[in-house]
Design a protein around this motif. Sequence first.
Motif, mmCIF file in Angstrom:
data_model
loop_
_atom_site.group_PDB
_atom_site.id
_atom_site.type_symbol
_atom_site.label_atom_id
_atom_site.label_comp_id
_atom_site.label_asym_id
_atom_site.label_seq_id
_atom_site.Cartn_x
_atom_site.Cartn_y
_atom_site.Cartn_z
ATOM 1 N N GLU A 160 0.845 -1.196 0.000
ATOM 2 C CA GLU A 160 0.000 0.000 0.000
ATOM 3 C C GLU A 160 0.880 1.247 0.000
ATOM 4 O O GLU A 160 1.956 1.273 0.585
ATOM 5 N N ASP A 197 0.589 5.665 0.460
ATOM 6 C CA ASP A 197 -0.257 6.748 0.942
ATOM 7 C C ASP A 197 0.544 8.041 0.896
ATOM 8 O O ASP A 197 1.777 8.021 0.779
ATOM 9 N N LYS A 242 -7.103 5.606 7.754
ATOM 10 C CA LYS A 242 -7.672 4.658 6.805
ATOM 11 C C LYS A 242 -7.418 3.243 7.297
ATOM 12 O O LYS A 242 -6.272 2.839 7.529
ATOM 13 N N GLY A 289 -8.631 -0.415 6.041
ATOM 14 C CA GLY A 289 -9.386 -1.126 5.009
ATOM 15 C C GLY A 289 -10.113 -0.138 4.129
ATOM 16 O O GLY A 289 -9.519 0.800 3.607
ATOM 17 N N ASP A 290 -11.430 -0.322 3.991
ATOM 18 C CA ASP A 290 -12.245 0.562 3.153
ATOM 19 C C ASP A 290 -12.934 1.672 3.947
ATOM 20 O O ASP A 290 -13.764 2.403 3.400
ATOM 21 N N SER A 291 -12.612 1.787 5.235
ATOM 22 C CA SER A 291 -13.264 2.810 6.044
ATOM 23 C C SER A 291 -12.215 3.641 6.785
ATOM 24 O O SER A 291 -11.024 3.395 6.690
ATOM 25 N N ASN A 292 -12.705 4.646 7.521
ATOM 26 C CA ASN A 292 -11.843 5.511 8.327
ATOM 27 C C ASN A 292 -12.180 5.349 9.797
ATOM 28 O O ASN A 292 -13.344 5.184 10.157
#
Length: 178
Positions: free
Chosen positions: A84, A86, A129, A131-134
């Motif tokens: 990943e 960022d 962040k 996964g797909d959420s915060n």
Amino acid sequence: MIRTFSLILISIFLLGCNNMKISDFENTTPKFDLFNYFEGQTMAYGIFEDRFGNVKRQFRVEIIGTIKDEKLILDEQFYFDDGERDERIWTIQKDENGDYVGYADDVIGMAKGVVAGNALNWRYDLDLKVGDSNLRVHFDDWMFLQEGDVLINRATVTKWGFDVGQVSIFFVRPAIAA
């Protein structure tokens, strides 16, 4: 039952207490100047440990610092061990008291920092962040400048006052060829 509950509450309270104060570092050296340290290129290497001490992530950060209009702009590029990537771009300035304030897109409100001697205490809330959420968490960073331009950062990450984990980061400045 009441005794067990009381012991749990006392344990939580003691674990949440941090007696370290920025004034404890007033006479330490080398003196830390945030703008001076981060101007130009800096590399960082870090880990995130969960509240049980298990290393969950490892990463490196390439940082370019630029000073413009009495503000420090930090362009941080994160590279995680799982592939990943960022980015965080900080804008930091000194306030009227000589302390630091800063913001970035994922920071909630303003980050606040105080320096004494070789130490900086930097605090802020962040939409992290996961996964797909915060997940909105609080960071309490303590940075310590060491000889040789090494900066050690230990951050406690909390949610609703409870420990989520610790981040340890080591910053180094590249040697300039003579």
